[in-house]
Design a protein around this motif. Structure first.
Motif, PDB file in Angstrom:
ATOM      1  N   ARG A  99       0.925  -1.111   0.105  1.00 35.82           N
ATOM      2  CA  ARG A  99       0.053  -0.008   0.100  1.00 35.82           C
ATOM      3  C   ARG A  99       0.954   1.367  -0.021  1.00 35.82           C
ATOM      4  O   ARG A  99       0.636   2.241  -0.751  1.00 35.82           O
ATOM      5  N   LYS A 100       1.884   1.282   0.728  1.00 31.63           N
ATOM      6  CA  LYS A 100       2.897   2.405   0.744  1.00 31.63           C
ATOM      7  C   LYS A 100       3.523   2.391  -0.546  1.00 31.63           C
ATOM      8  O   LYS A 100       3.755   3.747  -0.818  1.00 31.63           O
ATOM      9  N   ASN A 147       2.446   1.616  -3.529  1.00 26.87           N
ATOM     10  CA  ASN A 147       1.331   1.901  -4.434  1.00 26.87           C
ATOM     11  C   ASN A 147       1.139   3.792  -4.083  1.00 26.87           C
ATOM     12  O   ASN A 147       1.020   4.241  -5.360  1.00 26.87           O
ATOM     13  N   ASP A 148       1.024   3.931  -3.081  1.00 19.90           N
ATOM     14  CA  ASP A 148       1.004   5.406  -2.679  1.00 19.90           C
ATOM     15  C   ASP A 148       2.033   6.335  -3.217  1.00 19.90           C
ATOM     16  O   ASP A 148       1.543   7.386  -3.675  1.00 19.90           O
ATOM     17  N   LEU A 149       3.101   5.850  -2.980  1.00 17.36           N
ATOM     18  CA  LEU A 149       4.217   6.634  -3.472  1.00 17.36           C
ATOM     19  C   LEU A 149       4.183   6.554  -5.107  1.00 17.36           C
ATOM     20  O   LEU A 149       4.568   7.677  -5.581  1.00 17.36           O
ATOM     21  N   LYS A 150       3.881   5.421  -5.714  1.00 19.03           N
ATOM     22  CA  LYS A 150       3.959   5.558  -7.098  1.00 19.03           C
ATOM     23  C   LYS A 150       2.857   6.531  -7.496  1.00 19.03           C
ATOM     24  O   LYS A 150       3.069   7.312  -8.487  1.00 19.03           O
ATOM     25  N   SER A 151       1.839   6.529  -6.916  1.00 21.19           N
ATOM     26  CA  SER A 151       0.594   7.321  -7.460  1.00 21.19           C
ATOM     27  C   SER A 151       1.001   8.645  -7.185  1.00 21.19           C
ATOM     28  O   SER A 151       0.767   9.675  -8.052  1.00 21.19           O
ATOM     29  N   ARG A 152       1.670   9.021  -5.888  1.00 16.54           N
ATOM     30  CA  ARG A 152       2.302  10.266  -5.895  1.00 16.54           C
ATOM     31  C   ARG A 152       3.197  10.956  -7.047  1.00 16.54           C
ATOM     32  O   ARG A 152       3.348  11.787  -7.373  1.00 16.54           O
ATOM     33  N   GLU A 204      12.395   2.019  -1.065  1.00 15.10           N
ATOM     34  CA  GLU A 204      11.115   1.941  -0.460  1.00 15.10           C
ATOM     35  C   GLU A 204      10.531   0.584  -0.453  1.00 15.10           C
ATOM     36  O   GLU A 204      10.280  -0.170   0.650  1.00 15.10           O
ATOM     37  N   ASP A 244       9.819  13.373   4.229  1.00 17.77           N
ATOM     38  CA  ASP A 244       8.565  12.978   3.608  1.00 17.77           C
ATOM     39  C   ASP A 244       8.833  13.059   2.175  1.00 17.77           C
ATOM     40  O   ASP A 244       9.522  14.098   1.561  1.00 17.77           O
TER      41      ASP A 244
END
Ligand code: ADP
Length: 363
Positions: free
Chosen positions: A137-138, A140-145, A207, A312
């Motif tokens: 999830r982390k 994926n989050d990073l990828k979408s950002r 990551e 961050d």
């Protein structure tokens, strides 16, 4: 790590035998069911991997147990009921819902051990699954950002490249100086895209924990000198980096790429966020147990609020103005430092300057 088992049994003889037997293999905590049974319900708030209880404890505590199981979800928290045949009939549906397995008295040791192991195995699987879900999830989050920022960050240099190549193609009467200037702008934009891409890839890679360390012997003084020269070459204007080296220059074992990432990012930032006539100080102290790297500038500084979010991904302080950046450099630095089991800290004051200190233990 040793599995932790919480035992909640009314009958003291059974309890003693069970504890005696299981403590050879597991870490055991035992709840007190006498009196108001308060300690037992408190123990239910502490960490454990399996709860073994009897009908009495279940009747007292089933609401607490169910709440605790809910709270752990999606991770599986097993509960094993020790019961005698007559009890089984008495147990209502409500109580059943809190139990994952039961074993009838008299307890047979091997059977108990097998049941306990099976439950603990399910617990471990679900913990592993949960950890990888969180990581996924982390990521994926990073990828979408990244996709969000990439469209923005990549577009500027890309437009520069497209614009100037078109000019070179269509304008007939460009002077050689103009041509050279346009080419230089194109190259600079392309380099910027390269840096951006590298940063993003490294961030995503580390990551995902897929960076593996490859320590080699490094002569630190020389290594730093070369690094400084390399950085200076990439600059548009000449800058002064004051390099000081303390301690024995013995060879140290570090992963070259990671060390380079840490130092290049810190030094580039120090140069980027300070005026071109100021000096950047770079100090390396080799101690028997660790190497301390210190990068100090006399630049724009970082406010206390911004300091909190500095590590961050994609975060940039409010005072960066039009200094280019991705907000990934320090994320990479932090991850590299963490991989070494090192530490990073900073002190900074707005318009006075910033000092980053990285300590890497010598294994
Ligand atoms: P960037 O690519 O934006 O420089 P970094 O991750 O390297 O990204 O740094 C994150 C932010 O921290 C920067 O955008 C900047 O606001 C701040 N920062 C980092 N180093 C310094 C420094 N030496 N002086 C002032 N601000 C800094």
């Amino acid at each position: 790590m040793m599995a932790q088992i919480l035992i909640l049994l009314k009958q003291s003889e059974n309890r003693r035998l069970l504890v005696e037997y299981l403590k050879q293999y597991y870490e055991i905590s035992v709840g007190n069911l006498t009196a108001q049974s308060k300690p037992a319900s408190l123990l239910l708030n502490e960490p454990f991997d399996l709860c073994i209880l009897d009908g009495v404890a279940l009747t007292y505590l089933w609401e607490k147990i169910q709440a605790r199981k809910q709270q752990e979800q999606p991770v599986f928290l097993p509960v094993l009921l020790i019961t005698s045949h007559p009890d089984v009939k008495l147990i209502t549906r409500n109580l059943w819902e809190s139990i994952d397995e039961l074993i009838t008295k008299p307890i047979e040791k091997t059977e108990l051990r097998v049941r306990v192991e099976m439950l603990l195995r399910s617990r471990r699987f679900s913990l592993q699954l949960d950890a990888s879900l969180i990581r996924e999830r982390k990521l994926n989050d990073l990828k979408s950002r990244f996709i969000a920022i990439a469209s923005h960050e990549f577009r500027n240099p890309l437009n520069t490249i497209l614009g100037f190549t078109r000019l070179l193609e269509t304008k007939r009467n460009l002077s050689p100086t103009q041509q050279a200037d346009f080419l230089q702008r194109i190259q600079k934009a392309a380099r910027r895209m390269n840096v951006l891409l590298d940063d993003v890839l490294i961030t995503i890679k580390s990551e995902a924990n897929s960076l593996t360390l490859n320590p080699v012997a490094i002569a630190l003084k020389l290594f730093c000198h070369n690094l400084i020269e390399e950085i200076k070459l990439s600059l548009d204007e000449p800058r002064t980096i004051d390099f000081v080296h303390e301690g024995e220059d013995n060879e140290v074992y570090f992963d070259q790429t990671l060390l380079q990432q840490i130092l290049t990012n810190l030094l580039s930032n120090a140069l980027k966020y300070s005026s071109s006539d100021s000096i950047v100080y770079f100090k390396v102290k080799i101690r028997p147990e660790a190497v301390v790297f210190q990068v100090q500038d006399q630049g724009i500084g970082i406010s206390p609020q911004d300091q909190q979010k500095l590590f961050d991904a994609f975060y940039r302080a409010t005072n960066v103005g039009n200094v280019p950046g991705t907000g990934l450099g320090l994320v990479i630095v932090k991850q590299a430092v963490d991989q070494y089991g090192g530490t990073i800290s900073l002190t900074s004051e707005i318009n006075v300057g910033t000092t980053f200190t990285v300590t890497l233990p010598l294994a």
